[in-house]
Scaffold this motif. Structure first.
Motif, PDB file in Angstrom:
ATOM      1  N   GLU A   1     -23.077 -44.401  21.054  1.00 41.04           N
ATOM      2  CA  GLU A   1     -22.384 -45.614  20.596  1.00 41.04           C
ATOM      3  C   GLU A   1     -22.979 -45.966  19.231  1.00 41.04           C
ATOM      4  O   GLU A   1     -24.069 -45.506  18.877  1.00 41.04           O
ATOM      5  CB  GLU A   1     -22.637 -46.761  21.583  1.00 41.04           C
ATOM      6  CG  GLU A   1     -22.194 -46.467  23.013  1.00 41.04           C
ATOM      7  CD  GLU A   1     -20.685 -46.400  23.163  1.00 41.04           C
ATOM      8  OE1 GLU A   1     -19.986 -47.037  22.353  1.00 41.04           O
ATOM      9  OE2 GLU A   1     -20.221 -45.709  24.084  1.00 41.04           O
ATOM     10  N   ASP A   2     -22.291 -46.820  18.482  1.00 43.58           N
ATOM     11  CA  ASP A   2     -22.779 -47.200  17.150  1.00 43.58           C
ATOM     12  C   ASP A   2     -24.212 -47.735  17.185  1.00 43.58           C
ATOM     13  O   ASP A   2     -25.017 -47.422  16.310  1.00 43.58           O
ATOM     14  CB  ASP A   2     -21.866 -48.246  16.513  1.00 43.58           C
ATOM     15  CG  ASP A   2     -20.557 -47.652  16.020  1.00 43.58           C
ATOM     16  OD1 ASP A   2     -20.483 -46.417  15.838  1.00 43.58           O
ATOM     17  OD2 ASP A   2     -19.606 -48.422  15.806  1.00 43.58           O
ATOM     18  N   GLU A   3     -24.520 -48.507  18.204  1.00 42.05           N
ATOM     19  CA  GLU A   3     -25.858 -49.106  18.267  1.00 42.05           C
ATOM     20  C   GLU A   3     -26.963 -48.092  18.579  1.00 42.05           C
ATOM     21  O   GLU A   3     -28.151 -48.407  18.447  1.00 42.05           O
ATOM     22  CB  GLU A   3     -25.900 -50.270  19.270  1.00 42.05           C
ATOM     23  CG  GLU A   3     -25.543 -49.901  20.683  1.00 42.05           C
ATOM     24  CD  GLU A   3     -24.056 -50.045  21.010  1.00 42.05           C
ATOM     25  OE1 GLU A   3     -23.726 -49.984  22.204  1.00 42.05           O
ATOM     26  OE2 GLU A   3     -23.223 -50.197  20.105  1.00 42.05           O
ATOM     27  N   ASP A   4     -26.595 -46.866  18.967  1.00 39.81           N
ATOM     28  CA  ASP A   4     -27.583 -45.821  19.236  1.00 39.81           C
ATOM     29  C   ASP A   4     -28.054 -45.125  17.961  1.00 39.81           C
ATOM     30  O   ASP A   4     -29.055 -44.419  17.971  1.00 39.81           O
ATOM     31  CB  ASP A   4     -26.991 -44.753  20.164  1.00 39.81           C
ATOM     32  CG  ASP A   4     -26.589 -45.282  21.524  1.00 39.81           C
ATOM     33  OD1 ASP A   4     -27.179 -46.280  21.980  1.00 39.81           O
ATOM     34  OD2 ASP A   4     -25.666 -44.700  22.125  1.00 39.81           O
ATOM     35  N   ILE A   5     -27.318 -45.298  16.868  1.00 38.55           N
ATOM     36  CA  ILE A   5     -27.611 -44.572  15.628  1.00 38.55           C
ATOM     37  C   ILE A   5     -28.665 -45.331  14.819  1.00 38.55           C
ATOM     38  O   ILE A   5     -28.461 -46.467  14.433  1.00 38.55           O
ATOM     39  CB  ILE A   5     -26.341 -44.394  14.784  1.00 38.55           C
ATOM     40  CG1 ILE A   5     -25.281 -43.614  15.575  1.00 38.55           C
ATOM     41  CG2 ILE A   5     -26.671 -43.683  13.468  1.00 38.55           C
ATOM     42  CD1 ILE A   5     -23.909 -43.623  14.936  1.00 38.55           C
ATOM     43  N   VAL A   6     -29.780 -44.677  14.575  1.00 35.03           N
ATOM     44  CA  VAL A   6     -30.833 -45.230  13.726  1.00 35.03           C
ATOM     45  C   VAL A   6     -30.624 -44.767  12.286  1.00 35.03           C
ATOM     46  O   VAL A   6     -30.743 -45.556  11.350  1.00 35.03           O
ATOM     47  CB  VAL A   6     -32.230 -44.800  14.228  1.00 35.03           C
ATOM     48  CG1 VAL A   6     -33.325 -45.278  13.291  1.00 35.03           C
ATOM     49  CG2 VAL A   6     -32.460 -45.298  15.650  1.00 35.03           C
ATOM     50  N   ARG A   7     -30.279 -43.475  12.123  1.00 38.96           N
ATOM     51  CA  ARG A   7     -30.154 -42.916  10.778  1.00 38.96           C
ATOM     52  C   ARG A   7     -29.241 -41.703  10.798  1.00 38.96           C
ATOM     53  O   ARG A   7     -29.282 -40.899  11.725  1.00 38.96           O
ATOM     54  CB  ARG A   7     -31.535 -42.502  10.279  1.00 38.96           C
ATOM     55  CG  ARG A   7     -31.594 -41.927   8.890  1.00 38.96           C
ATOM     56  CD  ARG A   7     -33.027 -41.529   8.509  1.00 38.96           C
ATOM     57  NE  ARG A   7     -33.629 -40.573   9.427  1.00 38.96           N
ATOM     58  CZ  ARG A   7     -33.443 -39.260   9.358  1.00 38.96           C
ATOM     59  NH1 ARG A   7     -32.677 -38.736   8.445  1.00 38.96           N
ATOM     60  NH2 ARG A   7     -34.050 -38.459  10.222  1.00 38.96           N
ATOM     61  N   ILE A   8     -28.412 -41.591   9.766  1.00 35.71           N
ATOM     62  CA  ILE A   8     -27.625 -40.384   9.486  1.00 35.71           C
ATOM     63  C   ILE A   8     -27.895 -40.034   8.034  1.00 35.71           C
ATOM     64  O   ILE A   8     -27.824 -40.892   7.165  1.00 35.71           O
ATOM     65  CB  ILE A   8     -26.113 -40.611   9.692  1.00 35.71           C
ATOM     66  CG1 ILE A   8     -25.792 -40.955  11.150  1.00 35.71           C
ATOM     67  CG2 ILE A   8     -25.329 -39.378   9.239  1.00 35.71           C
ATOM     68  CD1 ILE A   8     -24.318 -41.272  11.394  1.00 35.71           C
ATOM     69  N   GLU A   9     -28.204 -38.758   7.786  1.00 34.40           N
ATOM     70  CA  GLU A   9     -28.560 -38.346   6.431  1.00 34.40           C
ATOM     71  C   GLU A   9     -28.029 -36.941   6.154  1.00 34.40           C
ATOM     72  O   GLU A   9     -28.050 -36.082   7.033  1.00 34.40           O
ATOM     73  CB  GLU A   9     -30.086 -38.363   6.329  1.00 34.40           C
ATOM     74  CG  GLU A   9     -30.667 -38.047   5.002  1.00 34.40           C
ATOM     75  CD  GLU A   9     -32.187 -38.165   5.045  1.00 34.40           C
ATOM     76  OE1 GLU A   9     -32.854 -37.154   4.760  1.00 34.40           O
ATOM     77  OE2 GLU A   9     -32.704 -39.250   5.367  1.00 34.40           O
ATOM     78  N   ASP A  10     -27.562 -36.721   4.939  1.00 36.81           N
ATOM     79  CA  ASP A  10     -27.213 -35.381   4.479  1.00 36.81           C
ATOM     80  C   ASP A  10     -28.429 -34.836   3.726  1.00 36.81           C
ATOM     81  O   ASP A  10     -29.073 -35.570   2.981  1.00 36.81           O
ATOM     82  CB  ASP A  10     -26.034 -35.409   3.504  1.00 36.81           C
ATOM     83  CG  ASP A  10     -24.751 -35.908   4.141  1.00 36.81           C
ATOM     84  OD1 ASP A  10     -24.753 -36.300   5.324  1.00 36.81           O
ATOM     85  OD2 ASP A  10     -23.722 -35.909   3.433  1.00 36.81           O
ATOM     86  N   SER A  11     -28.736 -33.576   3.923  1.00 42.45           N
ATOM     87  CA  SER A  11     -29.843 -32.975   3.187  1.00 42.45           C
ATOM     88  C   SER A  11     -29.509 -31.528   2.867  1.00 42.45           C
ATOM     89  O   SER A  11     -28.614 -30.937   3.480  1.00 42.45           O
ATOM     90  CB  SER A  11     -31.146 -33.058   3.985  1.00 42.45           C
ATOM     91  OG  SER A  11     -31.094 -32.216   5.119  1.00 42.45           O
ATOM     92  N   ALA A  12     -30.220 -30.967   1.916  1.00 42.45           N
ATOM     93  CA  ALA A  12     -30.050 -29.559   1.562  1.00 42.45           C
ATOM     94  C   ALA A  12     -31.355 -28.834   1.864  1.00 42.45           C
ATOM     95  O   ALA A  12     -32.437 -29.325   1.551  1.00 42.45           O
ATOM     96  CB  ALA A  12     -29.694 -29.414   0.094  1.00 42.45           C
TER      97      ALA A  12
END
Length: 177
Positions: A99-110
């Motif tokens: 659920e939305d509240e479960d997300i702490v961080r989303i990141e794109d990396s190379a």
């Protein structure tokens, strides 16, 4: 760095695990051994763990399962970081969609010129553990998901070790060698 691969279906991948982390058995239902060599479901390639720190798994999902017909798609071809998380979150948590509240961080990396999506989730009802880190990329016609899971006690003692493990995950391009 441990270098692992799946007989030609994926590029080699590697991860740096502490020496006291041991490989743990993966059941046929999770490993996909009942439908090899070409399963169309999420399968666990390999798992390692330490009872004091948590577990690490490599999970693969055929891109065809996500309705991607392109051969050897890039991560961007498969979707953006949020759409992919929505599709794969039950594989990360071992049970529940996030659920939305479960997300702490989303990141794109190379990493070595390859796009990765990284996720940090707090999922109190997950089978794998309340704290989940994941790094996702594509290899050939698969999404490759490196996951770390820990319960609250493991996380409080080992958060930095777990973050270091997930950051070490990468595909190894043998053509450059």
């Amino acid at each position: 760095m441990k270098v692992l691969n799946r007989a030609g279906a994926l590029e080699q991948y590697g991860v740096s695990l502490p020496p006291d982390w041991k490989e743990v058995p993966v059941s046929n239902a999770k490993s996909g051994n009942y439908c090899q060599p070409r399963c169309d479901e999420a399968t666990t390639e390999v798992a390692f763990g330490n009872p004091e720190q948590g577990t690490f798994q490599i999970i693969i999902i055929p891109t065809t399962k996500l309705l991607i017909a392109k051969k050897n798609p890039t991560l961007s071809d498969v979707g953006n970081s949020r759409s992919i998380l929505d599709a794969i979150s039950p594989a990360i948590t071992g049970s529940v969609a996030i659920e939305d509240e479960d997300i702490v961080r989303i990141e794109d990396s190379a990493r070595d010129d390859r796009l990765f999506y990284e996720y940090e989730l707090v999922t109190p009802y997950a089978q794998t553990g309340a704290h989940n880190l994941a790094a996702v990329c594509t290899s050939m016609n698969y999404l490759v998901i490196a996951t770390i899971a820990a319960n609250d006690k493991q996380w409080s003692k080992s958060e930095m070790v777990l973050r270091k493990i997930i950051k070490s995950f990468k595909l190894i391009n043998t053509e450059k060698s």
